[in-house]
Design a protein around this motif. Sequence first.
Motif, short mmCIF file in Angstrom:
data_model
loop_
_atom_site.label_atom_id
_atom_site.label_comp_id
_atom_site.label_asym_id
_atom_site.label_seq_id
_atom_site.Cartn_x
_atom_site.Cartn_y
_atom_site.Cartn_z
N ARG A 29 7.31 11.56 7.20
CA ARG A 29 7.75 12.51 6.17
C ARG A 29 8.55 11.80 5.08
O ARG A 29 8.36 12.05 3.90
N ALA A 30 9.44 10.90 5.50
CA ALA A 30 10.24 10.15 4.54
C ALA A 30 9.35 9.27 3.67
O ALA A 30 9.55 9.18 2.44
N ALA A 31 8.37 8.63 4.27
CA ALA A 31 7.44 7.80 3.51
C ALA A 31 6.65 8.65 2.53
O ALA A 31 6.45 8.27 1.37
N ARG A 32 6.24 9.81 2.97
CA ARG A 32 5.46 10.70 2.11
C ARG A 32 6.31 11.21 0.93
O ARG A 32 5.83 11.29 -0.20
N GLU A 33 7.56 11.54 1.21
CA GLU A 33 8.45 11.99 0.13
C GLU A 33 8.66 10.87 -0.89
O GLU A 33 8.65 11.12 -2.10
N TYR A 34 8.86 9.64 -0.41
CA TYR A 34 9.00 8.50 -1.31
C TYR A 34 7.72 8.32 -2.14
O TYR A 34 7.78 8.15 -3.36
N TRP A 35 6.57 8.39 -1.49
CA TRP A 35 5.28 8.25 -2.17
C TRP A 35 5.14 9.31 -3.26
O TRP A 35 4.80 9.00 -4.40
N ASP A 36 5.41 10.55 -2.92
CA ASP A 36 5.27 11.65 -3.88
C ASP A 36 6.20 11.48 -5.08
O ASP A 36 5.81 11.75 -6.22
N ARG A 37 7.45 11.03 -4.83
CA ARG A 37 8.39 10.79 -5.94
C ARG A 37 7.87 9.72 -6.87
O ARG A 37 7.92 9.85 -8.09
N GLN A 38 7.36 8.63 -6.30
CA GLN A 38 6.86 7.52 -7.12
C GLN A 38 5.61 7.93 -7.90
O GLN A 38 5.48 7.61 -9.07
N ILE A 39 4.70 8.63 -7.25
CA ILE A 39 3.48 9.08 -7.91
C ILE A 39 3.83 10.01 -9.07
O ILE A 39 3.24 9.93 -10.15
N SER A 40 4.81 10.88 -8.87
CA SER A 40 5.20 11.79 -9.95
C SER A 40 5.77 11.05 -11.15
O SER A 40 5.75 11.55 -12.27
N LYS A 41 6.25 9.82 -10.93
CA LYS A 41 6.75 8.97 -12.02
C LYS A 41 5.62 8.14 -12.65
O LYS A 41 5.86 7.40 -13.59
N ALA A 61 2.98 1.03 6.86
CA ALA A 61 2.99 1.35 5.43
C ALA A 61 1.61 1.15 4.82
O ALA A 61 1.17 1.94 3.99
N ARG A 62 0.92 0.11 5.22
CA ARG A 62 -0.43 -0.16 4.70
C ARG A 62 -1.38 0.96 5.10
O ARG A 62 -2.22 1.39 4.31
N GLU A 63 -1.25 1.45 6.33
CA GLU A 63 -2.10 2.55 6.81
C GLU A 63 -1.85 3.82 5.99
O GLU A 63 -2.80 4.48 5.55
N TYR A 64 -0.58 4.17 5.80
CA TYR A 64 -0.24 5.36 5.01
C TYR A 64 -0.77 5.23 3.59
O TYR A 64 -1.39 6.14 3.05
N ARG A 65 -0.52 4.07 2.97
CA ARG A 65 -0.92 3.86 1.58
C ARG A 65 -2.44 3.94 1.42
O ARG A 65 -2.95 4.49 0.44
N ALA A 66 -3.16 3.40 2.39
CA ALA A 66 -4.62 3.43 2.33
C ALA A 66 -5.14 4.87 2.30
O ALA A 66 -6.12 5.17 1.61
N LEU A 67 -4.48 5.75 3.01
CA LEU A 67 -4.88 7.16 3.01
C LEU A 67 -4.45 7.87 1.73
O LEU A 67 -5.22 8.58 1.09
N TRP A 68 -3.20 7.68 1.36
CA TRP A 68 -2.63 8.42 0.25
C TRP A 68 -3.16 7.98 -1.11
O TRP A 68 -3.21 8.77 -2.04
N LYS A 69 -3.58 6.72 -1.25
CA LYS A 69 -4.06 6.26 -2.56
C LYS A 69 -5.40 6.90 -2.92
O LYS A 69 -5.82 6.84 -4.07
N LEU A 70 -6.05 7.54 -1.97
CA LEU A 70 -7.33 8.21 -2.23
C LEU A 70 -7.15 9.62 -2.78
O LEU A 70 -8.11 10.23 -3.23
N GLU A 71 -5.91 10.12 -2.76
CA GLU A 71 -5.65 11.45 -3.28
C GLU A 71 -5.80 11.44 -4.79
O GLU A 71 -5.60 10.42 -5.44
N PRO A 72 -6.16 12.58 -5.38
CA PRO A 72 -6.52 12.62 -6.80
C PRO A 72 -5.53 11.99 -7.78
O PRO A 72 -5.92 11.19 -8.62
N GLN A 73 -4.25 12.30 -7.67
CA GLN A 73 -3.29 11.79 -8.65
C GLN A 73 -3.13 10.27 -8.54
O GLN A 73 -3.15 9.56 -9.55
N ALA A 74 -3.00 9.75 -7.33
CA ALA A 74 -2.86 8.31 -7.13
C ALA A 74 -4.15 7.60 -7.53
O ALA A 74 -4.13 6.56 -8.20
N HIS A 75 -5.27 8.16 -7.12
CA HIS A 75 -6.56 7.55 -7.45
C HIS A 75 -6.76 7.49 -8.96
O HIS A 75 -7.26 6.50 -9.49
#
Length: 106
Positions: A29-41, A61-75
Amino acid sequence: LVEDEDEDVEVLDATPQVVSTAERAALMRAAREYWDRQISKGIVPRTVDIAQEIGISLATAREYRALWKLEPQAHALIEALYHQHGIVDTGAFPAIGADGRVLTKS
């Protein structure tokens, strides 16, 4: 092939993390919150940034990032850098700085 520059980071403790299910969920959850804050910037966080910010292993971290970078805003951020500047995402660079400048490496 693209080399992942995160492998150049010195890992002080190579032993796997042993945490309870609740602790693992809290770290995710903490990693996801950090990811979402950074993506919003407009920044796609590096693997090493996620690991250091949250205190998780690079592998996790690499596993989480690999999944999350495929989401529309990050992609979309990653694709924009590729099309505009030919920068390929290796997991080792933030995409766009808070001031809108393109960043390739720290």
